[in-house]
Design a protein around this motif. Structure first.
Motif, PDB file in Angstrom:
ATOM      1  N   SER A 142       0.925  -1.490   0.004  1.00 27.12           N
ATOM      2  CA  SER A 142      -0.054  -0.013  -0.251  1.00 27.12           C
ATOM      3  C   SER A 142       1.003   1.524  -0.241  1.00 27.12           C
ATOM      4  O   SER A 142       0.542   2.488  -0.238  1.00 27.12           O
ATOM      5  CB  SER A 142      -0.576   0.164   1.388  1.00 27.12           C
ATOM      6  OG  SER A 142      -0.362   0.108   2.609  1.00 27.12           O
ATOM      7  N   PHE A 143       2.414   1.111   0.217  1.00 25.81           N
ATOM      8  CA  PHE A 143       3.323   1.888   0.150  1.00 25.81           C
ATOM      9  C   PHE A 143       2.849   2.995   1.348  1.00 25.81           C
ATOM     10  O   PHE A 143       3.023   4.102   1.789  1.00 25.81           O
ATOM     11  CB  PHE A 143       3.006   3.580  -1.140  1.00 25.81           C
ATOM     12  CG  PHE A 143       3.250   2.799  -2.630  1.00 25.81           C
ATOM     13  CD1 PHE A 143       3.848   1.327  -2.493  1.00 25.81           C
ATOM     14  CD2 PHE A 143       2.177   3.106  -3.740  1.00 25.81           C
ATOM     15  CE1 PHE A 143       4.166   0.715  -3.386  1.00 25.81           C
ATOM     16  CE2 PHE A 143       2.912   2.169  -4.783  1.00 25.81           C
ATOM     17  CZ  PHE A 143       3.866   1.219  -5.345  1.00 25.81           C
ATOM     18  N   THR A 144       2.251   2.162   2.224  1.00 27.05           N
ATOM     19  CA  THR A 144       2.331   3.562   3.762  1.00 27.05           C
ATOM     20  C   THR A 144       2.105   2.572   4.243  1.00 27.05           C
ATOM     21  O   THR A 144       1.743   1.392   4.699  1.00 27.05           O
ATOM     22  CB  THR A 144       0.532   4.152   3.360  1.00 27.05           C
ATOM     23  OG1 THR A 144      -0.579   2.579   3.600  1.00 27.05           O
ATOM     24  CG2 THR A 144       0.235   4.998   2.195  1.00 27.05           C
ATOM     25  N   PRO A 145       2.355   3.185   6.011  1.00 26.60           N
ATOM     26  CA  PRO A 145       2.282   1.949   7.376  1.00 26.60           C
ATOM     27  C   PRO A 145       0.653   2.254   7.242  1.00 26.60           C
ATOM     28  O   PRO A 145       0.157   3.496   7.954  1.00 26.60           O
ATOM     29  CB  PRO A 145       2.530   3.029   8.470  1.00 26.60           C
ATOM     30  CG  PRO A 145       3.607   3.986   7.534  1.00 26.60           C
ATOM     31  CD  PRO A 145       2.456   5.072   6.487  1.00 26.60           C
ATOM     32  N   ASN A 146      -0.099   1.575   7.162  1.00 25.12           N
ATOM     33  CA  ASN A 146      -1.345   0.808   7.457  1.00 25.12           C
ATOM     34  C   ASN A 146      -2.101  -0.167   8.341  1.00 25.12           C
ATOM     35  O   ASN A 146      -2.621  -1.349   8.748  1.00 25.12           O
ATOM     36  CB  ASN A 146      -1.732   0.690   6.179  1.00 25.12           C
ATOM     37  CG  ASN A 146      -3.201   0.788   6.109  1.00 25.12           C
ATOM     38  OD1 ASN A 146      -3.982   1.516   7.072  1.00 25.12           O
ATOM     39  ND2 ASN A 146      -3.965   0.188   4.740  1.00 25.12           N
ATOM     40  N   GLY A 147      -1.197  -0.920   9.253  1.00 18.94           N
ATOM     41  CA  GLY A 147      -1.692  -2.151  10.048  1.00 18.94           C
ATOM     42  C   GLY A 147      -1.345  -3.127   9.547  1.00 18.94           C
ATOM     43  O   GLY A 147      -1.164  -3.395   8.273  1.00 18.94           O
ATOM     44  N   ALA A 148      -3.033  -4.444  10.006  1.00 19.44           N
ATOM     45  CA  ALA A 148      -2.942  -5.306   9.734  1.00 19.44           C
ATOM     46  C   ALA A 148      -3.651  -5.246   8.019  1.00 19.44           C
ATOM     47  O   ALA A 148      -3.745  -5.876   7.174  1.00 19.44           O
ATOM     48  CB  ALA A 148      -3.495  -6.372  10.115  1.00 19.44           C
ATOM     49  N   GLY A 149      -3.858  -3.970   7.778  1.00 20.95           N
ATOM     50  CA  GLY A 149      -4.146  -3.486   6.456  1.00 20.95           C
ATOM     51  C   GLY A 149      -3.759  -3.162   4.713  1.00 20.95           C
ATOM     52  O   GLY A 149      -4.328  -2.836   4.257  1.00 20.95           O
ATOM     53  N   SER A 150      -2.506  -3.019   5.281  1.00 26.90           N
ATOM     54  CA  SER A 150      -1.593  -3.674   4.195  1.00 26.90           C
ATOM     55  C   SER A 150      -2.066  -4.184   3.069  1.00 26.90           C
ATOM     56  O   SER A 150      -1.371  -4.177   2.031  1.00 26.90           O
ATOM     57  CB  SER A 150      -0.354  -3.313   5.008  1.00 26.90           C
ATOM     58  OG  SER A 150      -0.301  -1.702   5.703  1.00 26.90           O
ATOM     59  N   GLY A 151      -2.552  -5.417   3.613  1.00 25.09           N
ATOM     60  CA  GLY A 151      -2.244  -6.614   2.735  1.00 25.09           C
ATOM     61  C   GLY A 151      -1.295  -7.830   3.116  1.00 25.09           C
ATOM     62  O   GLY A 151      -0.313  -7.442   3.485  1.00 25.09           O
TER      63      GLY A 151
END
Length: 543
Positions: A389-398
């Motif tokens: 995702s190119f971002t720090p997104n927790g467990a939602g990053s894939g």
């Protein structure tokens, strides 16, 4: 003023005493006369006929005595006041003896002004600005106290209407990460940033000395529905500290920690931050290594909706950048790497066992300056796994199987002072493979191209247009379509520049979309349509 008031009170008391004495004498005479028998009336009348000269002498004598007494009291009062003034040996709050002593020397006596304001400012500024007595800070010291203070921000707001008379709606293609924004925003959004360099006031003789900055940024957003909206949102977007210019051989290097917008890059006309790893963390940036400037940061994010018995699932990232690599005379290159990992565990919501997973992303940003009065900035990014995702997104990053590719290009030009504009291009493909069973797999391909030209009629007036097209293929659901959005606007801004703000504008926007987007664009006013029109006014500012 206190001395004058005291004199006045004494004189009033004196007069009251003088007038009270004859009244009491008269009252006593009347009382005695009423108590006497009728035969004594002639004797009382004889006393009343005594010469008035004696009474005048008594009054004059009394006035002289009272005047002398007033002078004595004034002398005693002055002695008492001088004794009551605190001396340097008096007990004072800890750390305040120097401040109080300076105040005694610098404060003028009653009704007098300071003879040398500049010297007073210099001496007072060398002491603590705050003390236990909470005394007000002299107004002439405020510029020096606030020398390191900065106030930044962003703000947009306005009002609009859809062509059917309902509230304004926006036009955005489903699956597209953003939209063309001119005349196509229906919210009030703002950011207020407060920063202070705590060493600024001590650097008067060394402007290139160390800097220690703290910054807090507050964000807020509300739909343009009514003045007091219970659904208003407020966030803390930044809270960090940064210390710089402390390494003699590397003065540009800075150390930081906290929550911040981290070195973002965006395309203005679509409000798209194509590189945005903002989060919580810390690191060093702009460390000069000759060929460029190195920045390394640890960034972390967690997901409250993904929880294990021993805590929330968290994504841990390293953001590594080498920027300002000179390419020719007018171009620079930035190289970026972004590895990440999410520790596994048991998901409480479903009881499933999640494996530890990781990923990596990277990219380039190439910028050419001094190009037709503006610049061109092109980027390419690719990522996989938890960094897709190119971002720090927790467990939602894939997780495994996730990937993303993205290319962007923007061109800002102003070849002559009357004409400016921006061109935007985005090509993106993303495959999201869920890390958790509670997430859904998806694949989105998105292409976008648009332009906003501006004609600066004079210093303040500008006529502008914006045309943008989005092509989206969104799986699952087989949602495919094209959205074309156009806007015409009249604006007022302070300068003949593309990015000149604040700006007040009047706009009309029309959008049309293909059958695949029917019911997915334009909200309720255009639910069954393939086109829509809105009108409105808006302001936008940053500082």
């Amino acid at each position: 003023r206190r001395k004058t008031l005291f004199r006045l009170l004494l004189r009033i008391l004196c007069i009251m005493g003088l007038t009270a004495s004859p009244l009491r004498a008269q009252e006593n005479t009347s009382k005695n006369s009423s108590d006497k028998p009728v035969g004594a009336e002639n004797s009382a009348n004889e006393k009343e006929l005594e010469p008035a000269a004696e009474e005048k002498k008594d009054v004059t004598r009394t006035l002289d005595e009272l005047t002398q007494r007033v002078s004595e009291l004034e002398s005693q009062l002055e002695e008492l006041r001088s004794k009551e003034r605190p001396s340097k040996s008096d007990e004072e709050p800890p750390g305040q003896s120097e401040t109080n002593a300076a105040d005694e020397q610098l404060e003028a006596q009653d009704g007098e002004e300071s003879e040398d304001t500049a010297e007073r400012t210099r001496q007072r500024a060398s002491l603590n600005y705050y003390d236990a007595n909470a005394r007000p800070i002299p107004i002439e010291l405020m510029p020096e106290i606030l020398a390191g203070f900065r106030f930044h921000g962003y703000l947009r707001s306005g009002a609009g209407v859809s062509s059917n008379g309902r509230a304004q709606e926006v036009f955005q293609a489903p699956g597209a990460e953003t939209k063309y924004r001119l005349g196509n925003e229906q919210d009030t959004y703002g950011e207020l940033a407060f920063a202070n360099d705590w060493l600024e006031t001590h650097n008067a003789s060394d402007p290139d000395g160390p800097g220690f900055v703290t910054q807090v940024r507050i964000g807020f957003s509300t739909d343009q529905t009514k003045l007091y909206n219970p659904e208003d949102n407020i966030w803390i977007l930044e809270a960090f500290a940064m210390l710089g210019n402390i390494l003699p051989n590397n003065p540009g290097a800075k150390f930081w920690a906290g929550e911040r917008f981290y070195r973002r890059h965006d395309i203005h006309i679509i409000d798209f931050f194509f590189q945005n790893t903002s989060s919580y963390g810390g690191g060093i940036e702009d460390f000069d290594i000759k060929i460029g400037k190195l920045s390394v940061a640890y960034l972390a994010a967690s997901d409250a909706s993904a929880e294990a018995p021993d805590g929330q699932f968290a994504q841990h990232n390293l953001d590594i950048r080498l920027s300002d690599i000179a390419i020719g005379a007018n171009s620079t290159l930035m190289v970026w790497a972004f590895p990440s990992v999410v520790a596994g565990g048991t998901l409480i919501a479903t009881g499933e066992q999640v494996d530890t997973d990781g990923g990596i992303a990277g990219g380039l940003i190439f910028q050419t300056n001094d190009l037709w009065g503006g610049y061109n900035k092109a980027s390419f990014q690719a990522g996989m796994g938890t960094s897709a995702s190119f971002t720090p997104n927790g467990a939602g990053s894939g997780g495994k199987g996730s990937y993303k590719f993205r290319f962007t290009d923007q061109l800002v030009v102003q070849p002559i002072k009357q004409i400016s504009g921006q061109l935007a291009i985005v090509l993106s493909e993303q495959n999201f493979s869920p890390l958790l069973s509670t997430q859904e797999e998806s694949r989105v391909r998105w292409a976008s191209v648009g332009v906003r030209p501006i004609w600066h009629v004079n210093k303040f007036l500008r006529l502008q247009a914006e045309v943008g097209a989005d092509f989206v293929k969104n799986d699952p659901g087989d949602i495919n379509g094209i959205l074309l959005k156009t806007t015409g606007a009249v604006g007022l801004a302070p300068r003949r520049e593309f990015f000149s703000r604040p700006e007040v504008r009047l706009f009309a926007t029309h959008a049309a979309w293909t059958e695949g987007f029917r019911g997915l664009v334009g909200g309720a006013p255009f639910l069954n349509d393939k086109a829509g029109t809105t009108f409105g006014v808006q302001m936008e500012a940053w500082w």
